[in-house]
Design an enzyme around this catalytic site. Structure first.
Site, PDB file in Angstrom:
ATOM      1  N   ARG A 103       0.873  -1.187   0.000  1.00  0.00           N
ATOM      2  CA  ARG A 103       0.000   0.000   0.000  1.00  0.00           C
ATOM      3  C   ARG A 103       0.897   1.219   0.000  1.00  0.00           C
ATOM      4  NH1 ARG A 103      -5.368   1.100   3.533  1.00  0.00           N
ATOM      5  NH2 ARG A 103      -6.052  -0.353   1.929  1.00  0.00           N
ATOM      6  N   HIS A 130      -7.328   0.680  -6.468  1.00  0.00           N
ATOM      7  CA  HIS A 130      -7.513  -0.247  -5.336  1.00  0.00           C
ATOM      8  C   HIS A 130      -8.166  -1.524  -5.867  1.00  0.00           C
ATOM      9  CE1 HIS A 130      -7.697  -1.579  -1.338  1.00  0.00           C
ATOM     10  NE2 HIS A 130      -8.617  -0.781  -0.829  1.00  0.00           N
ATOM     11  N   GLN A 133      -9.920  -4.216  -3.560  1.00  0.00           N
ATOM     12  CA  GLN A 133     -11.243  -3.793  -3.093  1.00  0.00           C
ATOM     13  C   GLN A 133     -12.304  -4.106  -4.142  1.00  0.00           C
ATOM     14  OE1 GLN A 133     -12.148  -2.256  -0.024  1.00  0.00           O
ATOM     15  NE2 GLN A 133     -14.157  -2.781  -0.833  1.00  0.00           N
ATOM     16  N   ASP A 224     -17.509   6.313  -1.406  1.00  0.00           N
ATOM     17  CA  ASP A 224     -16.254   6.225  -0.654  1.00  0.00           C
ATOM     18  C   ASP A 224     -16.064   7.583   0.007  1.00  0.00           C
ATOM     19  OD1 ASP A 224     -13.723   5.579   0.321  1.00  0.00           O
ATOM     20  OD2 ASP A 224     -12.707   5.829  -1.619  1.00  0.00           O
ATOM     21  N   CYS A 264     -16.514   1.007   0.565  1.00  0.00           N
ATOM     22  CA  CYS A 264     -15.298   0.216   0.808  1.00  0.00           C
ATOM     23  C   CYS A 264     -14.853   0.296   2.260  1.00  0.00           C
ATOM     24  CB  CYS A 264     -14.180   0.679  -0.109  1.00  0.00           C
ATOM     25  SG  CYS A 264     -13.768   2.424   0.065  1.00  0.00           S
ATOM     26  N   ARG A 292     -13.500  -9.047   1.620  1.00  0.00           N
ATOM     27  CA  ARG A 292     -12.082  -8.743   1.384  1.00  0.00           C
ATOM     28  C   ARG A 292     -11.225  -9.968   1.722  1.00  0.00           C
ATOM     29  NH1 ARG A 292      -9.972  -3.698   1.280  1.00  0.00           N
ATOM     30  NH2 ARG A 292      -8.202  -4.873   0.447  1.00  0.00           N
TER      31      ARG A 292
END
Ligand code: CP
Ligand code: NVA
Length: 307
Positions: A103, A130, A133, A224, A264, A292
């Site tokens: 990340r 991402h 996700q 988001d 998310c 996830r």
């Protein structure tokens, strides 16, 4: 498939295969059975330049449940590109572990890891995208609507950010209609839209500044945060710009009753989503978060376990 750095670099067949493995592993777990230890002897380095709950826990737990091991690293301890060059870090890790999930702020760092290393590189979120996700998000839509999502509509209301990019891209690959409503100045960048459309010329991809129009025919409504990690100093300006873009009861009145609500997470309750919607009957945000883990397992089983 060697890496999982972007949805764009992954074919529809590969995406569907990862999802199938993820569903199979989840079914075993939900039946109370342990998964086969297909990653026994395999170690994944999981590196964070930013905070994380879901990504961190899902990667470590996924490795554990598949018989492997994860080493969690952060910027304070290894200084990627600071204490040591990205090139040298990945050369070292390539001889010690079997893959890295990272990340990072700059997407470029992921590309450098992939270029100079000899182990699979997984994008655990960058400022650009991402993809992990997006896999869990698609699992959640399949849970609701069945395996064939062709022609379904995902409506994204909010910032044209990393999460939005990966969603747009995966919708193109899986023939899901993608509608995005963002305030002026916060849209997906035109070159992002152009790249996705160049890959999927027949994609149903609609861009609007009107959240009501976006959710009108939605099967899933997604939002988001308006303030992604690293944008904290823009908070005041963004709160003003995104006024009217919250998922609230008034907006959902303009959507079909069957539409599910996705986020998310982490959510800023009372900003981009109200408590009423987040905790309401249409919300799937917590099963989405749980997916996830399963999506990560599917991905790791394919990338590190040759499934
Ligand atoms: N959705 C997501 O990536 O959550 P974390 O930032 O907690 O990992
Ligand atoms: N867009 C958010 C997603 C967090 C999972 C961020 O980048 O902070």
């Amino acid at each position: 498939m060697k890496h999982f750095v972007s949805i764009a670099d992954t074919s529809a067949a590969e995406l569907k295969h990862i999802l199938q493995v993820a569903f199979d592993l989840r079914a075993e777990r939900q039946a109370g059975k342990a998964n086969d230890p297909i990653l026994q002897g395999k170690t994944l380095a999981v590196f964070f330049e930013k905070q994380s709950l879901r990504t961190r826990v899902s990667f470590e737990q996924a490795m554990n449940e598949l018989g492997g091991h994860a080493i969690i690293l952060d910027q304070g301890s290894i200084g990627l590109g600071q204490r040591e060059s990205v090139h040298d870090v990945i050369k070292v890790l390539s001889g010690m572990v079997h893959g890295i999930a990272a990340r990072v702020y700059e997407h470029q760092k992921l590309l450098q890891l992939a270029e100079h290393g000899s182990i699979p590189v997984i994008n655990a979120l960058s400022d650009e995208s991402h993809p992990c996700q997006a896999m869990a998000d698609i699992m959640t839509m399949i849970d609701e609507f069945g395996p064939d999502l062709t022609g379904r509509t995902l409506a994204y209301v909010g910032d044209g950010n990393n999460v939005a990019l990966s969603l747009a891209s995966i919708c193109g690959k899986l023939e899901i209609r993608f509608v995005i409503a963002s305030p002026p100045g916060y849209e997906l960048e035109q070159d992002v839209v152009d790249r996705i459309m160049a890959q999927q010329p027949n994609m149903a991809f609609e861009i609007t500044a009107d959240p009501k129009q976006a959710v009108h025919d939605a099967d899933a409504i997604y939002t988001d945060t308006w303030i992604s990690m690293g944008q904290e100093e823009q908070t005041a300006a963004r709160k003003i710009a995104f006024d009217g873009f919250a998922l609230d009861a008034a907006l959902l009145q303009h959507s079909p009753d069957h539409a599910i609500v996705l986020h998310c997470l982490p959510a800023h309750r009372g900003m981009e989503i109200t408590d009423e919607i987040m905790d309401g009957p249409q919300s799937r945000v917590f099963p989405q978060a749980h997916n996830r883990l399963h999506a990560q397992k599917g991905l790791l089983a394919v990338l590190l376990g040759n499934q």
